[in-house]
Scaffold this motif. Structure first.
Motif, short mmCIF file in Angstrom:
data_model
loop_
_atom_site.label_atom_id
_atom_site.label_comp_id
_atom_site.label_asym_id
_atom_site.label_seq_id
_atom_site.Cartn_x
_atom_site.Cartn_y
_atom_site.Cartn_z
N ASP A 247 0.88 -1.26 0.03
CA ASP A 247 0.05 0.16 0.12
C ASP A 247 0.98 1.14 0.06
N ASN A 248 0.93 1.98 -1.01
CA ASN A 248 1.80 2.99 -1.29
C ASN A 248 1.25 4.32 -0.24
N ARG A 249 0.13 4.18 0.25
CA ARG A 249 -0.31 5.55 0.87
C ARG A 249 0.20 5.25 2.31
N ASN A 250 0.51 4.16 2.82
CA ASN A 250 0.95 4.17 4.21
C ASN A 250 2.26 3.25 4.37
N THR A 251 3.18 3.09 3.26
CA THR A 251 4.33 2.76 3.66
C THR A 251 5.56 3.37 2.84
N GLN A 252 6.85 3.00 3.58
CA GLN A 252 7.82 3.50 2.50
C GLN A 252 8.42 2.37 2.33
N HIS A 253 9.57 2.33 1.44
CA HIS A 253 10.38 1.13 1.22
C HIS A 253 11.93 1.48 0.74
N TYR A 254 12.81 0.40 0.69
CA TYR A 254 14.27 0.82 0.68
C TYR A 254 14.64 -0.49 0.06
N ALA A 255 15.61 -0.28 -1.02
CA ALA A 255 16.47 -1.24 -1.50
C ALA A 255 17.70 -1.09 -1.34
N PRO A 256 18.31 -1.85 -0.32
CA PRO A 256 19.98 -1.69 0.00
C PRO A 256 20.79 -1.84 -1.12
N ASP A 257 21.96 -1.21 -1.58
CA ASP A 257 22.76 -1.54 -2.47
C ASP A 257 23.88 -2.32 -1.73
N ASP A 258 23.64 -3.70 -1.67
CA ASP A 258 24.40 -4.55 -0.73
C ASP A 258 24.82 -5.74 -1.80
N TYR A 259 24.95 -5.64 -2.90
CA TYR A 259 25.27 -6.73 -3.76
C TYR A 259 26.14 -6.64 -4.99
N GLY A 260 27.12 -5.62 -4.59
CA GLY A 260 28.38 -5.32 -5.68
C GLY A 260 27.87 -5.11 -7.16
#
Length: 302
Positions: A247-260
């Motif tokens: 639900d884009n109305r009450n979440t945030q998201h993050y994709a860590p750059d941890d795979y070289g």
């Protein structure tokens, strides 16, 4: 024979749905999935192995779809599908999708095509529980604040490795080929659940009424620390074929750059959303740019 089930995977956010094929859902089962999304804010479906057509068809059950992105090109022949490709850029920042326009998407779907053997997970945060975590005095302040969200800042940056600098520069040029600035309430009322949540994230860059961007940034940073508390976050470890809906109305998201320099490719399809409403009943408004009607059909109804 598998049985439809929704299993919680986080204390405050997230559930895994098992026993279903999203290509073949009855109206009853889809209704239960929709209700589960409102409750858990993130749903994960393992091993769905969908095509772009399948993902588009499933997302469209939640409502009219947006284009892939206001500026970034779609997958060839699929105007609703955005390639999230690590070779072009890595948006490893906490954010809510496309909040720089007046009618951000209400739901985002992500499908894994290529995932690295390690890393490359997605973190999703519950911004409604973050709001409830605020001390009373800070909550009352947040209820009154408005923030300006914009795509015109250093958001799409190359990763530490695996991103060609020339490709990253071109991607940033495309991302910023048009500029939007939109004022949204810092505390948004969810249009279906009526929950209050902290509607901020990476595109929120200043506070309305403060002449100093530094002061506004400090306030936003304080509020953001509540969003990213570990108890408000769940981590989805991808396998090829997985589908995640949030639900884009009450979440945030993050994709860590941890795979070289390993490849990672997801496809995103988003559902058109409405105009955010604040605790005082006021609606978001455009500060700079147009209504993004080329991107979202919700703009014409705003």
């Amino acid at each position: 024979m598998s049985v439809f089930d929704v299993r919680r995977i986080g204390g405050r956010i997230g559930a895994e749905v098992t026993g279903v094929d999203v290509r073949d859902l009855s109206d009853t089962i889809f209704g239960e999935i929709h209700a589960a999304l409102l409750e858990h804010k993130l749903l994960g479906f393992r091993g769905q192995d969908l095509t772009d057509d399948d993902q588009v068809a499933f997302a469209a059950r939640f409502g009219a779809l947006t284009g892939a992105h206001p500026t970034v090109p779609a997958v060839a022949g699929r105007p609703e599908v955005l390639p999230v490709d690590s070779e072009l850029a890595r948006a490893n920042h906490w954010h809510t999708d496309v909040t720089f326009v007046r009618t951000p998407p209400k739901i985002s779907t992500l499908r894994a095509l290529v995932v690295p053997p390690y890393g490359g997970d997605t973190l999703i945060a519950n911004t409604a529980s973050a709001y409830l975590d605020l001390p009373g005095e800070l909550r009352e302040l947040a209820d009154r604040l408005w923030a300006v969200h914009t795509n015109d800042h250093d958001y799409v940056r190359p990763g530490t490795s695996g991103v060609d600098p020339a490709k990253a520069a071109e991607q940033r040029k495309v991302f910023l080929s048009r500029t939007w600035k939109t004022a949204h309430p810092v505390v948004r009322l969810h249009p279906e659940s009526d929950e209050r949540n902290l509607f901020i994230g990476g595109f929120a860059q200043s506070i309305v009424g403060l002449t100093s961007q530094r002061e506004g940034r400090a306030i936003l940073d304080i509020l953001q620390t509540y969003v990213t508390r570990p108890e408000n976050v769940v981590r989805w470890v991808w396998s090829p074929g997985d589908l995640v809906v949030f639900d884009n109305r009450n979440t945030q998201h993050y994709a860590p750059d941890d795979y070289g320099d390993l490849p990672r490719l997801l496809h995103r399809v988003t559902v058109a959303g409405d105009v955010p409403v604040g605790a005082d009943g006021r609606r978001s408004y455009i500060v700079e740019g147009d209504d993004a009607s080329h991107y979202t059909p919700a703009a014409t109804a705003a």
